[in-house]
Design a protein around this motif. Structure first.
Motif, PDB file in Angstrom:
ATOM      1  N   ASP A 777       0.823  -1.204   0.000  1.00  0.00           N
ATOM      2  CA  ASP A 777       0.000   0.000   0.000  1.00  0.00           C
ATOM      3  C   ASP A 777       0.864   1.263   0.000  1.00  0.00           C
ATOM      4  OD1 ASP A 777      -2.281  -1.582   0.126  1.00  0.00           O
ATOM      5  OD2 ASP A 777      -2.339  -1.546   2.315  1.00  0.00           O
ATOM      6  N   PHE A 778       2.136   1.087   0.335  1.00  0.00           N
ATOM      7  CA  PHE A 778       3.066   2.209   0.382  1.00  0.00           C
ATOM      8  C   PHE A 778       4.473   1.621   0.398  1.00  0.00           C
ATOM      9  CE2 PHE A 778       1.484   1.109   4.589  1.00  0.00           C
ATOM     10  CZ  PHE A 778       2.634   0.832   5.289  1.00  0.00           C
ATOM     11  N   PHE A 779       5.477   2.463   0.183  1.00  0.00           N
ATOM     12  CA  PHE A 779       6.874   2.035   0.228  1.00  0.00           C
ATOM     13  C   PHE A 779       7.466   2.568   1.537  1.00  0.00           C
ATOM     14  CE2 PHE A 779      10.435   0.629  -2.639  1.00  0.00           C
ATOM     15  CZ  PHE A 779      11.441   0.719  -1.706  1.00  0.00           C
ATOM     16  N   ALA A 780       7.762   1.664   2.463  1.00  0.00           N
ATOM     17  CA  ALA A 780       8.355   2.049   3.748  1.00  0.00           C
ATOM     18  C   ALA A 780       9.837   1.704   3.736  1.00  0.00           C
ATOM     19  CB  ALA A 780       7.654   1.327   4.891  1.00  0.00           C
ATOM     20  N   LEU A 781      10.671   2.652   4.130  1.00  0.00           N
ATOM     21  CA  LEU A 781      12.116   2.409   4.126  1.00  0.00           C
ATOM     22  C   LEU A 781      12.755   2.987   5.377  1.00  0.00           C
ATOM     23  CD1 LEU A 781      13.750   5.298   3.253  1.00  0.00           C
ATOM     24  CD2 LEU A 781      12.553   4.801   1.136  1.00  0.00           C
ATOM     25  N   SER A 782      13.823   2.337   5.810  1.00  0.00           N
ATOM     26  CA  SER A 782      14.665   2.832   6.901  1.00  0.00           C
ATOM     27  C   SER A 782      15.982   3.279   6.294  1.00  0.00           C
ATOM     28  CB  SER A 782      14.909   1.735   7.934  1.00  0.00           C
ATOM     29  OG  SER A 782      13.695   1.298   8.497  1.00  0.00           O
ATOM     30  N   PRO A 842       3.346   6.056  -2.647  1.00  0.00           N
ATOM     31  CA  PRO A 842       3.489   6.770  -1.363  1.00  0.00           C
ATOM     32  C   PRO A 842       4.686   6.215  -0.587  1.00  0.00           C
ATOM     33  CG  PRO A 842       1.223   6.032  -1.710  1.00  0.00           C
ATOM     34  CD  PRO A 842       2.048   5.379  -2.756  1.00  0.00           C
ATOM     35  N   ILE A 843       5.514   7.106  -0.028  1.00  0.00           N
ATOM     36  CA  ILE A 843       6.740   6.683   0.657  1.00  0.00           C
ATOM     37  C   ILE A 843       6.725   7.180   2.096  1.00  0.00           C
ATOM     38  CG2 ILE A 843       9.266   6.799   0.677  1.00  0.00           C
ATOM     39  CD1 ILE A 843       9.205   7.312  -2.320  1.00  0.00           C
ATOM     40  N   TYR A 844       7.127   6.304   3.000  1.00  0.00           N
ATOM     41  CA  TYR A 844       7.339   6.675   4.394  1.00  0.00           C
ATOM     42  C   TYR A 844       8.786   6.370   4.760  1.00  0.00           C
ATOM     43  CZ  TYR A 844       2.268   6.930   5.145  1.00  0.00           C
ATOM     44  OH  TYR A 844       0.939   7.260   5.086  1.00  0.00           O
ATOM     45  N   VAL A 845       9.491   7.353   5.312  1.00  0.00           N
ATOM     46  CA  VAL A 845      10.808   7.098   5.904  1.00  0.00           C
ATOM     47  C   VAL A 845      10.530   6.606   7.321  1.00  0.00           C
ATOM     48  CG1 VAL A 845      13.021   8.089   6.586  1.00  0.00           C
ATOM     49  CG2 VAL A 845      11.894   8.882   4.489  1.00  0.00           C
ATOM     50  N   MET A 846      10.605   5.292   7.512  1.00  0.00           N
ATOM     51  CA  MET A 846      10.139   4.679   8.750  1.00  0.00           C
ATOM     52  C   MET A 846      11.170   4.714   9.876  1.00  0.00           C
ATOM     53  SD  MET A 846       7.068   3.910   8.153  1.00  0.00           S
ATOM     54  CE  MET A 846       6.726   3.054   9.660  1.00  0.00           C
ATOM     55  N   ALA A 847      12.418   5.014   9.542  1.00  0.00           N
ATOM     56  CA  ALA A 847      13.452   5.129  10.581  1.00  0.00           C
ATOM     57  C   ALA A 847      14.626   5.906  10.010  1.00  0.00           C
ATOM     58  CB  ALA A 847      13.905   3.766  11.074  1.00  0.00           C
ATOM     59  N   ASN A 848      15.105   6.889  10.772  1.00  0.00           N
ATOM     60  CA  ASN A 848      16.238   7.693  10.363  1.00  0.00           C
ATOM     61  C   ASN A 848      16.876   8.260  11.624  1.00  0.00           C
ATOM     62  OD1 ASN A 848      16.860  10.927   9.161  1.00  0.00           O
ATOM     63  ND2 ASN A 848      17.904   9.153   8.343  1.00  0.00           N
ATOM     64  N   GLY A 849      18.124   7.871  11.897  1.00  0.00           N
ATOM     65  CA  GLY A 849      18.736   8.330  13.136  1.00  0.00           C
ATOM     66  C   GLY A 849      20.224   8.074  13.186  1.00  0.00           C
ATOM     67  N   ILE A 850      20.853   8.587  14.243  1.00  0.00           N
ATOM     68  CA  ILE A 850      22.304   8.526  14.418  1.00  0.00           C
ATOM     69  C   ILE A 850      22.610   8.244  15.878  1.00  0.00           C
ATOM     70  CG2 ILE A 850      22.644  10.980  14.940  1.00  0.00           C
ATOM     71  CD1 ILE A 850      24.802   8.998  12.482  1.00  0.00           C
ATOM     72  N   ASP A 851      23.770   7.650  16.122  1.00  0.00           N
ATOM     73  CA  ASP A 851      24.165   7.342  17.498  1.00  0.00           C
ATOM     74  C   ASP A 851      24.941   8.509  18.117  1.00  0.00           C
ATOM     75  OD1 ASP A 851      27.389   6.332  17.370  1.00  0.00           O
ATOM     76  OD2 ASP A 851      26.278   6.348  15.507  1.00  0.00           O
ATOM     77  N   ASP A 852      25.032   8.490  19.445  1.00  0.00           N
ATOM     78  CA  ASP A 852      25.872   9.436  20.149  1.00  0.00           C
ATOM     79  C   ASP A 852      26.743   8.668  21.144  1.00  0.00           C
ATOM     80  OD1 ASP A 852      24.408   8.917  22.503  1.00  0.00           O
ATOM     81  OD2 ASP A 852      22.986  10.492  22.053  1.00  0.00           O
TER      82      ASP A 852
END
Length: 987
Positions: A777-782, A842-852
């Protein structure tokens, strides 16, 4: 106007010995991460761009045209190959790049680059075969032709008189630089050069890297002439080299400068060193290290004619003395500071004891600042700089490019941020040659030379195009795509946060206990249970779970609209089937989802996410082949049916599988995984969609892959191949044509003969293709980072033999503590790629992050990361017309995802990090509105709440009840009011 960072830090004051020691503390205070960002700017007008070479490394023709032998000729012809020298093949520099016979070939390379200057060295033994008169006419003619051709092209010559190749005759007759006679003979040689070539040369360098000549030529014996005289002879040779340089400078200054109007200096090489820990003692040791290598020659010339005090106090009688007259004679004998920095000395020819137990580094910017502070702000000309690649690298020298990019960027920052006066830069080298003690095992040229061929043609490497374009633009000018944009996302855009797995704590609240207690106030002061007495029990409510209340309150603080988490298949159905169901856990998930809806946060729920232990599969399935076993497919379908039935009233946003790792997936497992996803999608579509009105898809990990050499067709092919193996493998069957990417099939067919079992990619039947194609139903990507890939093998540790790809690192990129590259534009490129491959999905960026690293300083990196990745997502939506529907930050908190959370977790307490506030502001603004951004009026959205359905469908009844309630209150008020008035009247 000064750049912002320069205004903040201030420029260094007047230089003096010892002032360079402030360098380390200054750079430790620079604003992070701003100071480490790539600087899009240009160099000052008139900045000199050039390339260089040295006679012995490239000329060849060792016995042609009357040339005499040099100490390097003798050294290379020894029967035993020196340790670390040339491998079997060409002997030393006998032929090398054969520049002696290909003068016009080399100059054509310079024309192609578009350089403003060319640094080369004269061969003392070619001009004076015996080291003294008479001169060699053929040698004079050779260099005359080179200078004439450079003049025709408008290329400025920068000429080195002596680049390590001392005539062997002088070594035999006098002992070389160990003799006090050599300075006078060097002056005579220089006079010959000034008379014959001085009218065409504005920049002269007396000698190159005297540290290496003195220390390794006469001290350690590692390099020609190979004299192992120990420290005392090494320091004596350096003494004579300084005297020789001063004689030549005074010769030019007194007799040639008025007519020729040139400048004379000496090319000094240095490393850079950083303290193991930022202590005063360690900084002193770093200062001492630079004194012993660079200061050894720089302080006498640029300051006071004498050696550094640290050398004097540590070396005692080993160090020769200058008379007062000699100090005056040597002081000031340089018209500019000529600096050599890179692979020749750094990590190669620097003796370990000269590091003084500190850490060697390759920060050119800090070295430039140190020189500026230490030596009275001289004009600096970088006359040699680069790194190296493997001797097997031919065309695509990506590693070399990114080191060049780093060094040139650091030079630009030194100019713009630090106020250092650098007026020229020289890449080393123009073409591949004999690399001294490394022989032909490495390459440092912009142009490739096949040393085994007869004609020695030059082949431009990718670095030629890189340097050529850089020269054209005079640096790295700002480009529109580098600039942030203003704008907002559409109404209904999903702003989310991710938690791999929510914290499950099913411990009941205390008030659910039906027992009766009495308080022993006289003795134990404790509650005592009364046996046999029970209060009436009440129904369980979701608010009874304290863990849920806490997590919901933390999520509310973020102002997110969506929360993404995964269910634990292994805990819900421990046996992998419906024979054993963890109803308590299911009820917890139901409560969590309903509580999210109550506060208007949409739950986004993944049925399965692989983890290290058993891939997060029930043990019975993991034990018998996991996804290799087709029974896992059917088990997943039954599990999904149970979840849809149990949670579907609360969950309208499903992910079948979250980030299945293709790195750890066999082709058979991937085959079954795709079929399982498709069957679950069709199950939802046929049996649940109509009643539950939700949507469902798969979420793929999708990091961007960029060709390391942007001008290389081979590197582009590698990047395309990796994208298909990393993303297309699972995406193409679902979002494309129902089958695996053609690139995968073709590649595996090519290597199929190696191992038929491991490299076999299964085939789908026609029915299976129809089942899988369109099951979304959509394109989900991390998406987390970007990787550079190349086609030429450079580093065996980072080379993938299976896909024939070399992983490359751009050292100018920002990196997290775990070395993840921060490349915001990679997200935009990825989103455009998905659109170009799979249409306007339809695209969802399902995860995007960085470590500290648990340090508040490094949360600044996360603030930068979130700001710029979301801005690149906005560019994709606004400029590229990508159908982007949502963005989710990874991750919720450090307890479940250590070092990635927007909440830290210390001593059982959650604390919001600064990045949380920043993300909340972006959500509040729905992006990055500017003065010109039109206002977007969005209807208020209410999340689907089953418990709220009763009220929404009975609005008229609610209105009537509200009216009756208000009338009742008003009536009571009037009755009370008039009653009091009557009482007062009777009184």
């Amino acid at each position: 106007l000064l750049p912002p960072l320069l205004l903040l830090l201030g420029r260094p004051g007047l230089g003096a010995p010892g002032q360079g020691a402030d360098t380390w503390s200054r750079f430790a205070r620079l604003p992070y991460p701003q100071d480490q960002l790539f600087l899009h700017d240009t160099f000052p007008d008139g900045f000199l761009w050039g390339a260089g070479s040295a006679a012995y490394q490239t000329e060849g023709g060792w016995s042609q045209g009357g040339k005499g032998a040099s100490v390097w000729d003798t050294f290379a012809h020894r029967p035993a190959t020196p340790p670390g020298a040339a491998p079997p093949g060409p002997v030393g520099g006998d032929v090398a790049s054969d520049s002696y016979n290909n003068l016009f070939r080399d100059v054509e390379g310079l024309r192609r680059l578009g350089v403003s200057h060319y640094r080369f060295s004269l061969s003392w033994a070619r001009l004076l075969p015996n080291g003294t008169a008479p001169p060699n006419p053929a040698g004079l003619a050779h260099y005359g032709r080179l200078l004439a051709r450079l003049r025709e092209l408008g290329v400025e010559p920068v000429v080195t008189l002596y680049h390590w190749d001392l005539p062997q005759a002088l070594q035999d007759a006098f002992g070389g630089w160990a003799s006090p006679v050599l300075p006078r003979l060097f002056r005579d040689y220089a006079e010959l050069c000034f008379r014959h070539f001085g009218g065409q040369v504005r920049y002269w360098l007396t000698m190159d890297n005297p540290y290496v000549v003195a220390w390794h030529g006469y001290g350690t014996g590692r390099l020609p002439p190979g004299v192992r005289g120990g420290p005392r002879l090494g320091y004596l040779a350096a003494h004579h080299l300084l005297q020789a340089h001063a004689k030549v400078w005074h010769l030019y200054n007194d007799h040639f400068r008025p007519a020729q109007r040139g400048k004379v200096s000496i090319a000094l090489s240095s490393h850079w060193i950083k303290p193991q820990r930022m202590t005063e003692e360690n900084i002193k040791e770093c200062q001492k290290s630079l004194d012993f290598v660079l200061g050894w020659f720089a302080k006498p010339i640029f300051i006071d004619g004498d050696y550094p005090e640290s050398m004097r106090s540590n070396l005692s009688s080993l160090l020769p003395e200058f008379s007062e007259a000699e100090k005056k004679y040597i002081k000031g004998t340089a018209d500019f500071f000529a600096l050599s920095f890179g692979a020749t000395l750094s990590f190669q020819l620097l003796d370990s004891h000269m590091k003084f137990q500190q850490l060697e580094s390759i920060s050119l910017r800090q070295l430039l600042y140190w020189i500026n502070s230490e030596y009275n702000k001289p004009q600096i000309f970088i006359v040699e700089n680069s790194w190296f690649v493997s001797g097997t690298t031919k065309k695509d020298d990506a590693k070399y490019i990114y080191y060049l990019k780093k060094f040139i960027m650091e030079t630009l920052k030194a100019i713009r941020y630090d106020g250092v006066n650098v007026f020229g830069y020289t890449v080393w080298s123009l073409l591949d040659g004999f690399e001294w003690h490394r022989g032909y095992s490495i390459r440092r040229g912009l142009f490739y030379v096949d040393f085994q061929s007869h004609d020695k043609k030059l082949m431009p490497k990718s670095s030629v195009l890189f340097y050529q374009k850089l020269i054209e633009k005079n640096g790295f000018p700002p480009l529109p795509e580098n600039q942030p944009i203003e704008g907002i996302f559409p109404c209904g855009f999903a702003w989310g946060i991710v938690d791999n797995y929510i914290q499950v704590d099913t411990t009941p609240a205390q008030f659910l206990d039906s027992s009766v207690y009495v308080w022993d106030v006289h003795q134990t002061k404790k509650l005592i249970k009364v046996d046999g007495v029970h209060a009436s029990k009440r129904k369980h409510h979701c608010v009874d779970f304290a863990a849920i209340r806490l997590q919901i309150s933390l999520l509310q603080e973020m102002h997110v609209t969506h929360f993404h988490f995964s269910l634990k298949w292994s805990l819900i159905l421990p046996l992998g089937n419906l024979s054993l169901i963890n109803h308590t856990l299911v009820h917890y998930y139901q409560c969590f989802a309903s509580e999210l809806l109550r506060v208007n946060i949409t739950p986004v729920v993944a049925l399965w996410q692989p983890m290290i232990e058993n891939q997060e599969l029930p043990v019975s399935l993991a034990k018998y082949g996991a996804w290799e076993n087709t029974e896992t497919v059917q088990a997943f379908v039954e599990y999904a049916r149970f979840c849809f039935t149990s949670l579907g009233d609360h969950v309208k946003f499903w992910i079948t599988m979250n980030e299945p790792s293709v790195k750890n997936l066999t082709y058979t497992a991937g085959h079954n995984l795709l079929k399982a996803h498709a069957k679950v999608w069709h199950l939802y579509d046929k049996e649940f969609r109509r009643s539950q009105k939700g949507k469902i898809s798969i979420a793929l990990q999708a990091d961007w892959v960029e060709p390391a050499c942007p001008f290389s067709r081979n590197d582009q092919e590698v990047a395309d191949r990796i994208l298909e193996f990393d993303i297309g493998w699972l995406a193409e069957p679902i979002f494309g044509n129902g089958d695996y990417p053609k690139v995968m099939r073709a590649w595996l067919h090519r290597i199929n003969g190696v191992d038929l079992y491991n490299f076999h990619l299964p085939y789908f039947s026609e029915d299976e293709k129809k089942l899988i194609q369109g099951s979304f139903d959509f394109f989900a990507l991390s998406h987390y980072t970007t990787t550079l890939v190349g086609s030429e093998k450079e580093d065996a540790v980072k080379y993938d033999h299976y896909l024939e790809v070399q992983m490359i690192n751009d050292i100018t990129w920002l990196h997290s503590p775990s070395r993840a590259a921060v490349v915001p534009w990679g997200l935009r490129k990825l989103l455009k790629w998905v659109k170009s491959k799979y249409g306007n999905v339809p695209i969802y960026v399902m995860a995007n992050g960085i470590d500290d690293d648990q340090n508040m300083v490094h949360d600044k990196l996360r603030v930068y990361y979130i700001q710029n990745y979301i801005n690149e997502a906005l560019k994709a939506y606004t400029l590229d017309d990508v159908n982007l529907q949502g963005y989710f930050v990874y991750s919720f908190n450090d307890k479940t995802a250590p070092k990635y959370g927007l909440y830290s977790y210390v001593a059982n307490q959650y604390e919001p990090k600064p990045s949380l506030k920043h993300y909340r502001e972006i959500i509040g603004n729905n992006g990055f509105p500017g003065p010109e951004t039109p206002e977007l009026l969005c209807p208020e959205e209410v999340a689907s709440c089953p418990e709220c359905r009763f009220f929404r469908t009975r609005k008229s009844l609610l209105a009537f009840i509200s009216f009756v309630f208000v009338a009742f209150i008003v009536t009571i008020f009037f009755i009370t009011y008039y009653s009091k008035r009557v009482e007062r009247r009777y009184k």
